[in-house]
Scaffold this active site. Structure first.
Site, PDB file in Angstrom:
ATOM      1  N   GLN A 169       0.834  -1.198   0.000  1.00  0.00           N
ATOM      2  CA  GLN A 169       0.000   0.000   0.000  1.00  0.00           C
ATOM      3  C   GLN A 169       0.870   1.248   0.000  1.00  0.00           C
ATOM      4  OE1 GLN A 169      -3.203  -0.604  -0.257  1.00  0.00           O
ATOM      5  NE2 GLN A 169      -3.316   1.564  -0.758  1.00  0.00           N
ATOM      6  N   HIS A 173       2.562   3.009  -3.157  1.00  0.00           N
ATOM      7  CA  HIS A 173       1.771   3.743  -4.145  1.00  0.00           C
ATOM      8  C   HIS A 173       2.116   5.224  -4.153  1.00  0.00           C
ATOM      9  CE1 HIS A 173      -1.122   1.214  -6.165  1.00  0.00           C
ATOM     10  NE2 HIS A 173      -1.409   0.576  -5.043  1.00  0.00           N
ATOM     11  N   GLU A 207     -10.458   1.738   2.465  1.00  0.00           N
ATOM     12  CA  GLU A 207     -10.608   1.297   1.080  1.00  0.00           C
ATOM     13  C   GLU A 207     -10.391  -0.219   0.999  1.00  0.00           C
ATOM     14  OE1 GLU A 207      -7.464   2.797  -1.317  1.00  0.00           O
ATOM     15  OE2 GLU A 207      -8.448   2.304  -3.221  1.00  0.00           O
ATOM     16  N   HIS A 208      -9.293  -0.675   1.564  1.00  0.00           N
ATOM     17  CA  HIS A 208      -8.959  -2.107   1.594  1.00  0.00           C
ATOM     18  C   HIS A 208      -8.889  -2.560   3.042  1.00  0.00           C
ATOM     19  CE1 HIS A 208      -6.659  -0.392  -1.927  1.00  0.00           C
ATOM     20  NE2 HIS A 208      -7.399  -1.295  -2.546  1.00  0.00           N
ATOM     21  N   ASP A 221      -5.965  -6.383  -6.484  1.00  0.00           N
ATOM     22  CA  ASP A 221      -5.581  -5.311  -7.404  1.00  0.00           C
ATOM     23  C   ASP A 221      -5.553  -5.796  -8.850  1.00  0.00           C
ATOM     24  OD1 ASP A 221      -5.244  -3.280  -5.617  1.00  0.00           O
ATOM     25  OD2 ASP A 221      -3.091  -3.592  -5.350  1.00  0.00           O
ATOM     26  N   HIS A 278     -51.234  20.526 -10.533  1.00  0.00           N
ATOM     27  CA  HIS A 278     -51.024  19.099 -10.290  1.00  0.00           C
ATOM     28  C   HIS A 278     -52.374  18.433 -10.020  1.00  0.00           C
ATOM     29  CE1 HIS A 278     -46.796  20.060 -10.041  1.00  0.00           C
ATOM     30  NE2 HIS A 278     -46.469  18.816  -9.726  1.00  0.00           N
TER      31      HIS A 278
END
Lengths: 431, 431
Positions: free
Chosen positions: A259, A262, A327-328, A361, A420
């Site tokens: 991770q 990145h 996220e993960h 991934d 209406h």
């Protein structure tokens, strides 16, 4: 060293709130620049794209060379390494299978009054996919975005990718072909986003724009939102590992570093009830960093944003994980299924020691475009539904109108909307 | 008089493009003001809400009176007209039934390699619902937003509604109770949006904010997007009627006016292959306008943005309707089902002469929160999925890791992400 927290300390809540609130990205103020680029693209079309590409990508284009030709794509594919291409094909097949199962069903039914109701799903007519250039050009991301669009049935998938100095990543083009992208243009930046949204002489507009990009691309996406749809604005990536004493510390350390490599703004977190595991993971991260090509990036991410949270029991991990909304989320504990079932907020869950996030991934089959920065509290990873939209259907006959009409008239009148009410009454011979 | 177009004329395409591009709303530049309000709410919490409410709503509050009490809600409900309450109850029941069918199913499966895959849906932990004050406080909209949230299983639904001069619409409170709203606060404007997103001493933050509002509310929603989720930014409403010679012109005129009475920026469009129907509808609009309470609004909308498009055959209507991508599409032609099946872009379709759009606004059961301003090209009406999110699940054992690992390693290496590759290899005794 990463941040160390323990639920056993009195200041835990305050420090955890600090951790959640950490700003990992400096938001660049580029909206004025992007606005000017947008105005140019809207006014001057292709020529604006050509001018910006010359300036930002040092590449001279003409309307005829904006588009990457099928021959170029075939040539790029031919020069890719066979083993990598094979891996890309496996990934594509698995992603397709996984997403096929997400195709939604239409619904149509008649209720007790005889009213016909329902909805149907249709694919978005044209979608644009932004792919960053340079080192961040990930062929796997092309698959993750384009294959769900194809599965959804989008008739037109358009990709834009900058070619700085004329260079395109052959694997990105191979992935585009594999995924069934219909058109590829060698443009990037905010100008590419505006071209997709508004169209130019050469590029027909799309209805929705997906894909990650830098601050300029993100600002452009925000600005065209409304004219077209957009996916999420992705932030820096993060992983949370929940592990107990049964977990292998070297494996966890490898995942935390995967991770961290990145981006210096990425975040790797560990929650564990086992103090010696925590120490072993921290030591292993340091030792693995020594032999990592991107050690500068991964090391900075780990030092600045990495954190190890010691809990007294795994029960404490559940509400913390929900507040982190990672996220993960890797769960490497004795009864992972049971713990997993108690988690509300996570983009994706990876169960057990043999499911490193990197499998997800690339080749797991599920999507790797996932909600970052705590947005898993309210949003989902990319899927087939993001490329479709739902139209509701309603059909009354005279009897149904008579049955429902009085209530509609009452509510229309209560809301001060006489027309209406009249539009119902006129059909009941009341108005 | 409305705009008149005919596909038989040479300038049709140019004039149709003009019609599509018409700006119906002046976008007020309020983002700086809204930013300042946000900073105050974040810094000063309840006190900022109290100050802004005193200034904008002429109402003096304390932290203790921010929240509308259950007793107030019960008292408000008790003072509502019984017939209107009954209509509201019918609406709530029907909306609930319709949305129950939208609840998504989880998926979990084992593929040929033995990899366990799937996803599960969970409700968003807390949602905020913005309800405008004054004349635009529609109880029906409270039902349309809160009931899907309840059906989704959201454990906490929070409503904010401004009370100018202390006045709240009793029907709005009755609708909140009927729909199962958990907390109601008498605040509005940008300050209410920031309070929902960031929380104050009295109001715990939510994860997603829904509901329409003025330019300040819309700007605040844009600014908090990311911190929380938001629904669409709604624009002025529109209806497209596709009708042939079998349709009743007075009914169509009534529907066009029902749309037009919402707002001077609303848009009412008719596409027909029958010239005499077109004339009859236009005449009927004029005559019905004479007796309409909101004739000033409806008349302005019809004059400025209304349009009648004459086509040579109904086949021509399909691509035009897709380009218009109307929020509401009424199809009143001989074979409406067949025509409807050919339409890709519409928020909601109302089939046949006995289904005025107003039925869908109130008691049809489908949602009346629908994509406006051509956004039906890429988005859907509100539904249960907007209150849920999906978490993907992946689980490999040693065998599956061995099968998929080499491809993941190849792709990690191809993307220059060595730590990704290593996190797989280390588990295969390769790294």
């Amino acid at each position: 060293m990463p941040i160390r927290l323990s639920t056993a300390t009195a200041d835990f809540e305050a420090r955890f709130v600090e951790l959640l609130a950490m700003k990992r990205e400096v938001s660049e103020e580029v909206s004025q620049t992007v606005k000017a680029i947008g105005a140019e693209v809207i006014a001057r079309g292709d020529q604006a794209l050509i001018d910006y590409t010359a300036r930002f990508d040092r590449l001279t284009l003409t309307p005829a060379t904006l588009r990457v030709t099928p021959e170029e794509i075939a040539a790029a594919t031919a020069q890719c390494d066979a083993r990598t291409l094979e891996a890309l094909r496996l990934a594509a097949t698995r992603i397709r299978s996984y997403h096929e199962r997400q195709k939604p069903k239409d619904d149509r039914f008649v209720d007790a009054l005889g009213v016909e109701l329902g909805y149907r799903w249709t694919a978005i007519e044209a979608v644009g996919l932004y792919v960053p250039g340079g080192t961040a050009a990930y062929p796997s991301s092309v698959l993750m975005n384009a294959i769900p669009a194809k599965v959804a049935g989008c008739p037109r998938i358009v990709m834009v990718v900058p070619a700085p100095g004329g260079i395109l990543n052959p694997l990105v083009l191979a992935a585009a072909e594999l995924a069934g992208v219909d058109e590829v243009y060698r443009i990037g930046g905010a100008q590419a986003v505006f071209a997709l949204a508004h169209g130019t002489e050469t590029i027909r507009p799309v209805a929705k724009i997906m894909g990650p990009g830098n601050a300029y691309v993100a600002a452009a996406k925000r600005q065209v939102f409304g004219t077209v749809g957009i996916d999420m604005i992705a932030g820096p990536s993060e992983v949370l590992v929940i592990a107990d004493g049964t977990a292998n510390p070297d494996w966890i350390a490898a995942d935390l570093l995967a991770q961290a490599e990145h981006d210096v703004a990425a975040q790797s977190l560990l929650i564990t009830d086992d103090a010696s595991l925590a120490e072993a993971v921290i030591a292993s991260v340091e030792s693995q960093l020594a032999t990592l090509p991107r050690a500068d990036i991964a090391g900075a991410s780990w030092r600045d944003f990495g954190a190890v949270i010691q809990v007294r029991s795994l029960d404490e991990a559940v509400p913390l994980a929900d507040r982190i909304a990672a996220e993960h989320l890797e769960i490497i504990v004795e009864d992972g299924e049971a713990l997993s079932a108690r988690i509300r907020n996570a983009g994706a869950i990876f169960l057990g020691g043999h499911t490193p996030e990197a499998i997800g991934d690339y080749v797991g089959g599920s999507n790797h475009v996932l909600p970052t920065a705590r947005s898993a509290r309210f949003s989902s990873g990319l899927g087939v539904l993001d490329f479709m939209k739902r139209t509701s259907i309603l059909k009354c006959g005279p009897d149904q109108l008579r049955a429902l009409g009085p209530a509609a008239i009452a509510l229309g009148e209560a809301e001060g909307l006489a027309a209406h009410a009249r539009s119902v009454a006129i059909r009941m011979n009341l108005g």
